[in-house]
Design an enzyme around this catalytic site. Structure first.
Site, PDB file in Angstrom:
ATOM      1  N   GLY A  23      37.837   9.532   6.205  1.00 32.02           N
ATOM      2  CA  GLY A  23      37.432  10.928   6.247  1.00 32.02           C
ATOM      3  C   GLY A  23      35.927  11.034   6.173  1.00 32.02           C
ATOM      4  O   GLY A  23      35.371  11.999   5.629  1.00 32.02           O
ATOM      5  N   SER A  25      33.677  11.526   8.475  1.00 38.08           N
ATOM      6  CA  SER A  25      32.958  12.236   9.534  1.00 38.08           C
ATOM      7  C   SER A  25      32.567  13.648   9.155  1.00 38.08           C
ATOM      8  O   SER A  25      31.818  14.302   9.894  1.00 38.08           O
ATOM      9  CB  SER A  25      33.818  12.274  10.807  1.00 38.08           C
ATOM     10  OG  SER A  25      35.013  12.999  10.584  1.00 38.08           O
ATOM     11  N   SER A  26      33.050  14.155   8.016  1.00 42.53           N
ATOM     12  CA  SER A  26      32.707  15.525   7.633  1.00 42.53           C
ATOM     13  C   SER A  26      32.888  15.706   6.132  1.00 42.53           C
ATOM     14  O   SER A  26      33.448  14.847   5.447  1.00 42.53           O
ATOM     15  CB  SER A  26      33.579  16.549   8.380  1.00 42.53           C
ATOM     16  OG  SER A  26      34.935  16.433   7.994  1.00 42.53           O
ATOM     17  N   GLY A  27      32.396  16.829   5.631  1.00 41.60           N
ATOM     18  CA  GLY A  27      32.638  17.200   4.245  1.00 41.60           C
ATOM     19  C   GLY A  27      32.108  16.220   3.228  1.00 41.60           C
ATOM     20  O   GLY A  27      31.009  15.662   3.356  1.00 41.60           O
ATOM     21  N   ARG A  48      39.944  10.415  12.258  1.00 39.35           N
ATOM     22  CA  ARG A  48      40.758  10.595  13.470  1.00 39.35           C
ATOM     23  C   ARG A  48      39.948  11.188  14.613  1.00 39.35           C
ATOM     24  O   ARG A  48      40.337  11.073  15.766  1.00 39.35           O
ATOM     25  CB  ARG A  48      41.955  11.491  13.168  1.00 39.35           C
ATOM     26  CG  ARG A  48      43.012  10.821  12.312  1.00 39.35           C
ATOM     27  CD  ARG A  48      44.191  11.706  12.054  1.00 39.35           C
ATOM     28  NE  ARG A  48      43.853  12.855  11.214  1.00 39.35           N
ATOM     29  CZ  ARG A  48      44.741  13.713  10.726  1.00 39.35           C
ATOM     30  NH1 ARG A  48      46.025  13.566  11.012  1.00 39.35           N
ATOM     31  NH2 ARG A  48      44.349  14.713   9.955  1.00 39.35           N
ATOM     32  N   SER A 153      40.814  12.819  -5.165  1.00 41.35           N
ATOM     33  CA  SER A 153      42.050  13.549  -5.411  1.00 41.35           C
ATOM     34  C   SER A 153      41.768  15.054  -5.411  1.00 41.35           C
ATOM     35  O   SER A 153      41.007  15.544  -4.581  1.00 41.35           O
ATOM     36  CB  SER A 153      42.682  13.084  -6.722  1.00 41.35           C
ATOM     37  OG  SER A 153      43.938  13.668  -6.931  1.00 41.35           O
ATOM     38  N   TYR A 167      51.183  19.934  -0.844  1.00 38.07           N
ATOM     39  CA  TYR A 167      49.905  19.255  -1.073  1.00 38.07           C
ATOM     40  C   TYR A 167      49.854  18.549  -2.421  1.00 38.07           C
ATOM     41  O   TYR A 167      49.471  17.369  -2.498  1.00 38.07           O
ATOM     42  CB  TYR A 167      48.790  20.301  -0.996  1.00 38.07           C
ATOM     43  CG  TYR A 167      47.397  19.800  -1.287  1.00 38.07           C
ATOM     44  CD1 TYR A 167      46.757  18.924  -0.414  1.00 38.07           C
ATOM     45  CD2 TYR A 167      46.699  20.226  -2.424  1.00 38.07           C
ATOM     46  CE1 TYR A 167      45.462  18.479  -0.664  1.00 38.07           C
ATOM     47  CE2 TYR A 167      45.410  19.796  -2.685  1.00 38.07           C
ATOM     48  CZ  TYR A 167      44.794  18.924  -1.805  1.00 38.07           C
ATOM     49  OH  TYR A 167      43.521  18.481  -2.062  1.00 38.07           O
ATOM     50  N   LYS A 171      48.714  14.442  -3.999  1.00 39.35           N
ATOM     51  CA  LYS A 171      47.579  14.157  -4.878  1.00 39.35           C
ATOM     52  C   LYS A 171      48.043  13.621  -6.240  1.00 39.35           C
ATOM     53  O   LYS A 171      47.344  12.815  -6.863  1.00 39.35           O
ATOM     54  CB  LYS A 171      46.729  15.418  -5.042  1.00 39.35           C
ATOM     55  CG  LYS A 171      46.020  15.831  -3.749  1.00 39.35           C
ATOM     56  CD  LYS A 171      45.090  14.750  -3.223  1.00 39.35           C
ATOM     57  CE  LYS A 171      44.239  15.227  -2.062  1.00 39.35           C
ATOM     58  NZ  LYS A 171      43.269  14.201  -1.605  1.00 39.35           N
TER      59      LYS A 171
END
Length: 279
Positions: A23, A25-27, A48, A153, A167, A171
């Site tokens: 993950g 690529s962002s945030g 992705r 998390s 969700y 977590k």
């Protein structure tokens, strides 16, 4: 600078430690990547979305030209793709010294209305994605002399929250995995950090809010909105210090240290909020 961030340990082929970030690529993942590159790391970013990965690589390369950045387009929820990504990264850059399991997705909704596919998708991405990467990487990391694993998390891992039936279990599962790896991998010099970010200004939160029931919005309000860079800074600092838990913000800290005691009151409060938002 790199030695201060990692301690004595394996360096990549270019003499810099390697950080793998899913993950990335962002945030929060992208913010952690930029910060770690500045601390002397080469990067392996897995996501992705090929377009976002290339955008992240371009941004970080401009800011830290000396950092080597490998990108892999992969769905870590698929065990084969995760394994292939880890193998390719290791072959290109060396065994990662840090691994950040950050890939995640949240699609809230009421249990009676939410399709089963939403449950399976979130468990696959959030929990299995972390498991697949950790499982593929841990033996090489142990053989290389150790490292750090960071699991990103959520406050939804502390207690059941209305609207997070799909969700929260993913977590909770990640939290359980991190708890076990903390004790099992310690004698191989692999430290584990479990992060509970507050609401963070990311594309993921924007998408999450699109399906969040009104009661869920009311229940999860109050922690403020944090910039991704600040959350990334808190997580990295905790990992550098070898801390197991990092929970930025007063709300997350209260939950991290007192969720068992607070849960009965939180359940009653949630029930009142849910009744007030009943259609």
């Amino acid at each position: 600078m790199a030695a201060a961030a990692t301690g004595a340990g394996l360096l990549g082929a270019a003499g810099r430690p390697v950080a793998l970030i899913t993950g990335g690529s962002s945030g929060i993942g992208r913010a952690m990547a930029l910060s770690l590159a500045g601390k002397g790391f080469d990067l392996a970013l897995v996501s992705r979305g090929a377009e976002r990965l290339e955008a992240a690589r371009t941004e970080i390369s401009a800011a830290v030209p000396q950092a080597r950045i490998a990108v892999r387009t992969a769905d870590v929820g698929d065990a084969d793709q995760a394994r292939e990504a880890v193998a390719g990264i290791t072959a290109e850059l060396g065994v990662p010294r840090w691994a950040v399991m950050n890939a995640g997705v949240a699609r809230p909704g009421r249990f009676l209305e939410q399709p089963l596919d939403d449950h399976l998708m979130q468990m696959r991405t959030n929990y299995l994605g972390a498991l697949h990467v950790a499982h593929a990487l841990a033996p090489a990391m142990a053989d290389a002399g150790g490292g750090r694993m960071i699991f990103v998390s959520s406050g939804a891992a502390f207690f059941g929250i209305y609207g997070y039936g799909a969700y929260a279990p993913s977590k909770f599962a990640m939290r359980g995995l991190a708890e076990v790896l903390r004790v099992e991998l310690a004698d191989r010099d692999i430290s584990v950090t479990l992060a509970y970010p507050p609401d963070t200004d990311t594309p993921q939160l924007v998408a999450e809010n699109e399906t969040k029931p009104a009661a869920t919005k009311a229940i999860t309000a109050g922690g403020g909105l944090w910039p991704a860079e600040r959350v990334a800074e808190k997580i990295i600092l905790a990992a550098e210090k070898g801390r197991f838990t990092v929970a930025p913000g007063l709300q997350m800290q209260l939950l991290a240290h007192g969720h068992s005691l607070l849960s009965p009151a939180l359940r009653l409060w949630q029930a009142r909020v849910a009744r007030s938002h009943r259609d």
